[in-house]
Design an enzyme around this catalytic site. Structure first.
Site, PDB file in Angstrom:
ATOM      1  N   LYS A  22       0.843  -1.209   0.000  1.00  0.00           N
ATOM      2  CA  LYS A  22       0.000   0.000   0.000  1.00  0.00           C
ATOM      3  C   LYS A  22       0.876   1.257   0.000  1.00  0.00           C
ATOM      4  CE  LYS A  22      -1.608   1.661   4.008  1.00  0.00           C
ATOM      5  NZ  LYS A  22      -1.224   3.069   4.233  1.00  0.00           N
ATOM      6  N   ASN A  23       1.811   1.331   0.940  1.00  0.00           N
ATOM      7  CA  ASN A  23       2.584   2.568   1.078  1.00  0.00           C
ATOM      8  C   ASN A  23       3.417   2.860  -0.163  1.00  0.00           C
ATOM      9  OD1 ASN A  23       1.499   2.905   3.567  1.00  0.00           O
ATOM     10  ND2 ASN A  23       3.344   2.403   4.734  1.00  0.00           N
ATOM     11  N   CYS A 118      -3.647  12.733  13.759  1.00  0.00           N
ATOM     12  CA  CYS A 118      -3.709  11.314  13.433  1.00  0.00           C
ATOM     13  C   CYS A 118      -4.087  10.601  14.713  1.00  0.00           C
ATOM     14  CB  CYS A 118      -2.334  10.906  12.922  1.00  0.00           C
ATOM     15  SG  CYS A 118      -1.899   9.223  13.162  1.00  0.00           S
ATOM     16  N   ARG A 123       1.790  13.930  14.301  1.00  0.00           N
ATOM     17  CA  ARG A 123       2.335  13.658  12.962  1.00  0.00           C
ATOM     18  C   ARG A 123       2.466  14.925  12.106  1.00  0.00           C
ATOM     19  NH1 ARG A 123       0.110   8.368  10.183  1.00  0.00           N
ATOM     20  NH2 ARG A 123       2.136   8.427   9.171  1.00  0.00           N
ATOM     21  N   ASP A 312       5.361  -0.109  12.091  1.00  0.00           N
ATOM     22  CA  ASP A 312       4.071  -0.634  11.640  1.00  0.00           C
ATOM     23  C   ASP A 312       3.864  -2.104  12.011  1.00  0.00           C
ATOM     24  OD1 ASP A 312       3.376   1.803  10.597  1.00  0.00           O
ATOM     25  OD2 ASP A 312       3.751   1.288   8.512  1.00  0.00           O
ATOM     26  N   ARG A 404      -8.355   0.193   5.172  1.00  0.00           N
ATOM     27  CA  ARG A 404      -7.433   1.127   4.503  1.00  0.00           C
ATOM     28  C   ARG A 404      -6.188   0.406   4.017  1.00  0.00           C
ATOM     29  NH1 ARG A 404      -5.109   5.022   8.138  1.00  0.00           N
ATOM     30  NH2 ARG A 404      -3.786   5.085   6.326  1.00  0.00           N
TER      31      ARG A 404
HETATM   32  C1  UD1 Z   1       5.213   6.405   6.673  1.00  0.00           C
HETATM   33  C2  UD1 Z   1       4.214   5.277   6.497  1.00  0.00           C
HETATM   34  C3  UD1 Z   1       3.714   4.802   7.863  1.00  0.00           C
HETATM   35  C4  UD1 Z   1       4.886   4.454   8.781  1.00  0.00           C
HETATM   36  C5  UD1 Z   1       5.892   5.616   8.833  1.00  0.00           C
HETATM   37  C6  UD1 Z   1       7.161   5.247   9.601  1.00  0.00           C
HETATM   38  C7  UD1 Z   1       3.167   5.803   4.370  1.00  0.00           C
HETATM   39  C8  UD1 Z   1       1.950   6.254   3.652  1.00  0.00           C
HETATM   40  N1  UD1 Z   1       3.094   5.753   5.711  1.00  0.00           N
HETATM   41  O1  UD1 Z   1       4.513   7.488   7.294  1.00  0.00           O
HETATM   42  O2  UD1 Z   1       2.904   3.640   7.652  1.00  0.00           O
HETATM   43  O3  UD1 Z   1       4.397   4.223  10.088  1.00  0.00           O
HETATM   44  O4  UD1 Z   1       6.290   5.982   7.494  1.00  0.00           O
HETATM   45  O5  UD1 Z   1       7.784   4.147   9.015  1.00  0.00           O
HETATM   46  O6  UD1 Z   1       4.162   5.441   3.758  1.00  0.00           O
HETATM   47  N2  UD1 Z   1       8.165  13.847  11.145  1.00  0.00           N
HETATM   48  C9  UD1 Z   1       8.337  15.171  11.526  1.00  0.00           C
HETATM   49  N3  UD1 Z   1       8.059  16.147  10.605  1.00  0.00           N
HETATM   50  C10 UD1 Z   1       7.614  15.868   9.354  1.00  0.00           C
HETATM   51  C11 UD1 Z   1       7.452  14.519   8.977  1.00  0.00           C
HETATM   52  C12 UD1 Z   1       7.740  13.526   9.902  1.00  0.00           C
HETATM   53  O7  UD1 Z   1       8.747  15.469  12.648  1.00  0.00           O
HETATM   54  O8  UD1 Z   1       7.379  16.796   8.577  1.00  0.00           O
HETATM   55  C13 UD1 Z   1       8.464  12.770  12.127  1.00  0.00           C
HETATM   56  C14 UD1 Z   1       7.234  11.962  12.511  1.00  0.00           C
HETATM   57  O9  UD1 Z   1       6.476  12.584  13.537  1.00  0.00           O
HETATM   58  C15 UD1 Z   1       7.854  10.648  12.938  1.00  0.00           C
HETATM   59  C16 UD1 Z   1       9.064  10.520  12.020  1.00  0.00           C
HETATM   60  O10 UD1 Z   1       9.289  11.820  11.490  1.00  0.00           O
HETATM   61  O11 UD1 Z   1       8.282  10.715  14.273  1.00  0.00           O
HETATM   62  C17 UD1 Z   1       8.897   9.550  10.878  1.00  0.00           C
HETATM   63  O12 UD1 Z   1       7.677   9.821  10.205  1.00  0.00           O
HETATM   64  P1  UD1 Z   1       7.550   9.622   8.629  1.00  0.00           P
HETATM   65  O13 UD1 Z   1       8.644   8.725   8.156  1.00  0.00           O
HETATM   66  O14 UD1 Z   1       7.412  10.941   7.987  1.00  0.00           O
HETATM   67  O15 UD1 Z   1       6.167   8.859   8.488  1.00  0.00           O
HETATM   68  P2  UD1 Z   1       5.151   8.948   7.281  1.00  0.00           P
HETATM   69  O16 UD1 Z   1       5.871   9.160   6.004  1.00  0.00           O
HETATM   70  O17 UD1 Z   1       4.041   9.882   7.642  1.00  0.00           O
END
Ligand code: UD1
Length: 434
Positions: A22-23, A118, A123, A312, A404
């Protein structure tokens, strides 16, 4: 609304097939929008998030056709012209925020709703926006929307360090950087398999990216990208979930196969933790055979960015620990308080508590059926796993979260011996009236 009614104690057997990721598919779909033509993506799972993102892409005027039976999705970027991603869709799925990079990369401008919170925490998307500014976009906030514009229609490119490393921000910045007028560098980039596959597809489309699979990505912008025919990878989280299901719900000494697994995508810490529990584990091509031992050993884990133990999979691991002999701990270093499933699992007689930012799980207690509430995608599947090993009947409410991200979950598990029924219910019905 739908719920699952899970009758516990039915041993699993046979083979569980893993669907496409999915991701990864969501990132590949965003890449499809960068080309002025028809992109084909194969092995796309028929899931709610994919339908949501298809609708987001269609808002631009692009064509999206999904042959669910064939798992083939086509995006025709030639007709795209609108540069908006509306709140009504973005609020349903955070990955819709990839439209920021996709629209900036394709049209040099974007108006994308900010995602809300979330289920398990704030997030943020600050890195997506700061990174885009570093690549040369000007960013404003208007009425809950991010309004981004590239000077003279194309971003110049730039350097940005992600802190912390973020999967979503890496993908978004790449979408913007690959068609910039100059070069860019992303430091501390994510190297999750989703990001690597996405980079490989972009390269096939004509993007120039160095350092794929490392923490430093160097991108030289190109004038345009071409449509391609690309096959998505198997879902590593579904694979891990099924391996855990096999370890806890198979008959002792009997082997269950999980087919369609890319072991490299699961990472060594997860595979080591699986082996550490004492399960028999053998790998033959893309099939992993799991044999349940007489007792499972309690293995503590700590989630981390790839190749670390995936965040995850930690909710599912909690259920495995409850089936082990002895106590163990889980710490999530990616999302520090992603533990909403614990109070629900406790309703099923699990002794697990959150203490000093980690979960301590007592193994060996018989779980019992209860009514429990899904709070997010991975939390929901942990409740289904718990229901499969519990005594009696478990009602997992609000499974729209689960829909989802798990394709035909109940059908796959039932074909392998589980007893799970999907039932419609009225969440607000008065119990006395039922
Ligand atoms: C993706 C995955 C999700 C998985 C996560 C971590 C998808 C659609 N989702 O989510 O299933 O749980 O990776 O492997 O691919 N952060 C910030 N600022 C930002 C962005 C992120 O501080 O602008 C922090 C987040 O709060 C978190 C960390 O970075 O602590 C990692 O998050 P991130 O890798 O961005 O997760 P997603 O891409 O949202």
């Amino acid at each position: 609304m739908d719920k699952f009614v899970v009758r516990g104690g039915r041993p699993l057997y046979g083979t569980l097939d893993v669907s496409g990721s999915k991701n990864t598919a969501l990132a590949l779909m965003a890449a499809g929008l960068l080309a002025d033509g028809k992109t084909t993506i194969r092995n796309v799972p028929a899931l709610r998030d994919i339908y949501t993102f298809s609708r987001v892409i269609k808002v631009t005027g692009a064509g999206v056709e999904f042959d669910e039976a064939d798992h083939r999705l086509e995006i025709d970027g030639a007709t795209a012209s609108k540069t908006v991603a509306p709140y009504e869709l973005v609020k349903r799925m955070r990955a819709s925020f990839y439209m920021l990079g996709a629209l900036l990369g394709r049209f040099g401008k974007a108006r994308v709703s900010l995602p809300g919170g979330c289920a398990w925490g704030p997030r943020p998307v600050n890195l997506h926006m700061e990174g885009m500014e570093a690549l040369g976009a000007s960013i404003d906030l208007e009425d809950g929307y991010v309004v981004a514009t590239a000077p003279s229609g194309r971003m110049p490119g730039g350097v940005f360090e992600l802190n912390p490393s973020s999967v979503g921000a890496t993908i978004n910045l790449l979408l913007g950087a690959v068609t910039a007028s100059g070069g860019s560098r992303i430091d501390n980039a994510a190297k999750e398999p989703d990001v690597v596959d996405f980079c490989r597809m972009l390269q096939r489309m004509g993007a120039r990216i160095d350092g794929v699979g490392t923490r430093t990505l160097e991108i030289e912008g190109v004038d345009a990208l071409s449509p391609v025919d690309w096959t998505n990878s198997p879902d590593r989280i579904e694979a891990g979930t099924f391996m855990i299901a096999a370890a806890i719900a198979g008959r002792v000494g009997e082997t269950i196969s999980v087919r369609g697994v890319n072991i490299d995508h699961l990472g060594k810490p997860f595979m080591d933790a699986m082996k550490g529990t004492g399960v028999g584990l053998s790998i033959d091509g893309d099939t992993v055979a799991i044999t349940r031992p007489t007792t499972l050993k309690p293995i503590s884990v700590r989630t981390d960015v790839f190749p670390g133990f995936p965040t995850d999979l930690q909710a599912q691991w909690t259920v495995l620990l409850a089936c082990a002999e002895g106590n163990a701990r889980i710490r999530d270093t990616v999302y520090l308080d992603r533990f909403k499933h614990i109070p629900e699992l406790r309703r099923m007689n699990m002794n697990a508590i959150v203490m000093d930012g980690e979960v301590v799980v007592e193994g060996g207690r018989q779980l019992s059926g209860a009514h429990v509430m899904s709070t997010d995608l991975r939390a929901s599947v942990s409740l289904v796993l718990a229901g499969m090993v519990a005594e009696g009947e478990t009602h997992v409410l609000r499974i729209y979260h689960l829909d989802r991200g798990y394709e035909r979950l109940e059908q796959k598990l039932c074909a392998a011996g589980a007893d799970i029924r999907r039932v419609s219910y009225d969440e607000w019905a008065d119990p006395e009236m039922e």
